[in-house]
Design an enzyme around this catalytic site. Structure first.
Site, short mmCIF file in Angstrom:
data_model
loop_
_atom_site.label_atom_id
_atom_site.label_comp_id
_atom_site.label_asym_id
_atom_site.label_seq_id
_atom_site.Cartn_x
_atom_site.Cartn_y
_atom_site.Cartn_z
NE ARG A 51 17.15 -11.06 36.49
CZ ARG A 51 16.97 -11.35 37.79
NH1 ARG A 51 15.77 -11.31 38.33
NH2 ARG A 51 18.01 -11.66 38.54
CE1 TYR A 103 0.64 -12.01 15.68
CE2 TYR A 103 1.20 -12.31 17.99
CZ TYR A 103 1.57 -12.29 16.66
OH TYR A 103 2.87 -12.54 16.30
CG ASP A 175 -3.68 -6.90 22.28
OD1 ASP A 175 -3.46 -5.74 21.88
OD2 ASP A 175 -2.94 -7.85 22.01
CE LYS A 200 3.05 -5.73 15.91
NZ LYS A 200 3.64 -6.44 17.04
#
Length: 383
Positions: A51, A103, A175, A200
């Site tokens: 983690r 988005y 972004d 993406k």
């Protein structure tokens, strides 16, 4: 950034990694482990618990750091996990200015969890500096930008916004999902943080979910890493390896996808059933010159408005080579209905103001032969 060309960085990063893989495996290993043994009391290999840190994920993060010219990069389990970590930098009562065409998942985050946590947000056309200045207030802490925006492909001048952000002591967050670091590097233009939905173009194969936060400064990087370690939204070793493998071909994929997109965008402008095409690579696009100044291309995302709801539905249902599905940036071309799929949580009056109506379609252009993609759209229009 290092002196290596971006094609080399996609495969090797900066060729100077802090973790020396002992076997010299050409394909970096998947360290599929939750925990690591200690050498002795008070002595560690540098890896204790996945983690917090994992060699596979670290290798991927260093590649992104090289590609974006960042100080450091943290990999998350999704693009939305990355955005949420950035929002966790702020306190109740802080104010943020966001691109109005954004988005839908980020809009939902702002209007639900963000508001619950006391974050105040104004959505404006960030392509208009006067609009940004109009909503500035003493509590404003950040400017959050998508360019090109999703789905209307609006362009924001990143250098101009960076100057404004510096003048008012704001964090500038960008972004960069649609263009990827292959075509645009916001940190070089003054951004403090760059976010990617790595599901993406970076991964590029529609087979995993991931996100990145690239930080320009050491202090910001430390805060993001602390948030990631504390909230636990880290990217798994296997998914890190999938994204790493995808990035190796980012340059060649982006070149062909962009070439295909340019041809399709020009073809769409000539179709009687298409009322408007939104693609930053068209000289008729209002943001064409700014995008050409700050980016190395227009990417592979196109939105277009058709003449009727019936035409929109027919195209979605009749395409065969292109897949009717959410997401973008993969080898397969995908067509999406933003009003129903990516932006249903945006209020109706807001969507209509932006142009996200029941006749708008968004196309992510893939690697299929461009003639077959055009033929597929043509038969869908008339069938």
């Amino acid at each position: 950034m290092s002196n290596h060309h971006i094609e080399t960085k996609c495969i090797h990063g900066n060729l100077d990694f802090s973790w020396d893989e002992p076997t010299k495996a050409v394909s970096f290993p998947i360290y599929q482990t939750a925990t690591f043994g200690h050498i002795g009391l008070g002595h560690s290999t540098g890896f204790d618990y996945t983690r917090e840190k994992n060699p596979t994920r670290q290798h991927l993060e260093e590649i992104l750091t090289a590609l974006e010219g960042a100080y450091d990069t943290t990999a998350f389990s999704s693009g939305m996990a990355a955005v949420t970590a950035v929002f966790d930098l702020f306190a109740p009562g802080d104010h943020m200015i966001c691109s109005e065409d954004l988005y839908g998942g980020v809009t939902r985050l702002v209007n639900t969890i963000g508001k619950k946590n006391g974050l105040m947000v104004d959505f404006v056309n960030t392509g208009d500096l006067d609009e940004i200045k109009r909503v500035l207030r003493p509590e404003t802490k950040a400017l959050y930008i998508e360019t090109p925006s999703n789905p209307m492909m609006e362009i924001t001048d990143l250098s101009a916004c960076a100057e404004l952000a510096k003048e008012h002591n704001l964090l500038m967050i960008t972004d960069n999902t649609f263009l990827s670091p292959y075509l645009q590097n916001p940190i070089a233009l003054g951004a403090d943080i760059v976010i990617h939905s790595a599901s993406k173009f970076l991964c590029g194969h529609n087979d995993t979910i991931a996100g990145f936060v690239c930080s320009a400064k050491e202090e910001l990087a430390a805060k993001i890493r602390l948030i990631a370690k504390t909230t636990g939204g880290c990217l798994s070793p296997f998914d890190s390896w999938l994204v790493m493998r995808g990035i190796k071909t980012l340059a060649v994929r982006m070149e062909r996808q962009q070439e295909n997109a340019g041809n399709i965008a020009r073809w769409l402008t000539e179709q009687k059933k298409v009322r408007k095409v939104y693609y930053a690579g068209l000289e008729t696009h209002p943001g064409y010159e700014i995008n050409a100044k700050q980016a190395r291309g227009a990417g592979a995302m196109i939105s277009f408005d058709v003449d009727s709801v019936e035409t929109a539905q027919r195209v979605l249902e009749k395409v065969r080579v292109i897949t009717f599905a959410e997401s973008l940036g993969g080898t397969e071309s995908l067509i999406t209905y933003p009003m129903k799929q990516t932006h249903p949580d945006v209020p109706k009056e807001w969507r209509e103001k932006l142009g996200i109506t029941d006749t708008l379609l968004r196309l992510s252009v893939g690697l299929e032969h461009v003639d077959e993609l055009i033929a597929d759209l043509e038969q869908a229009f008339v069938s």
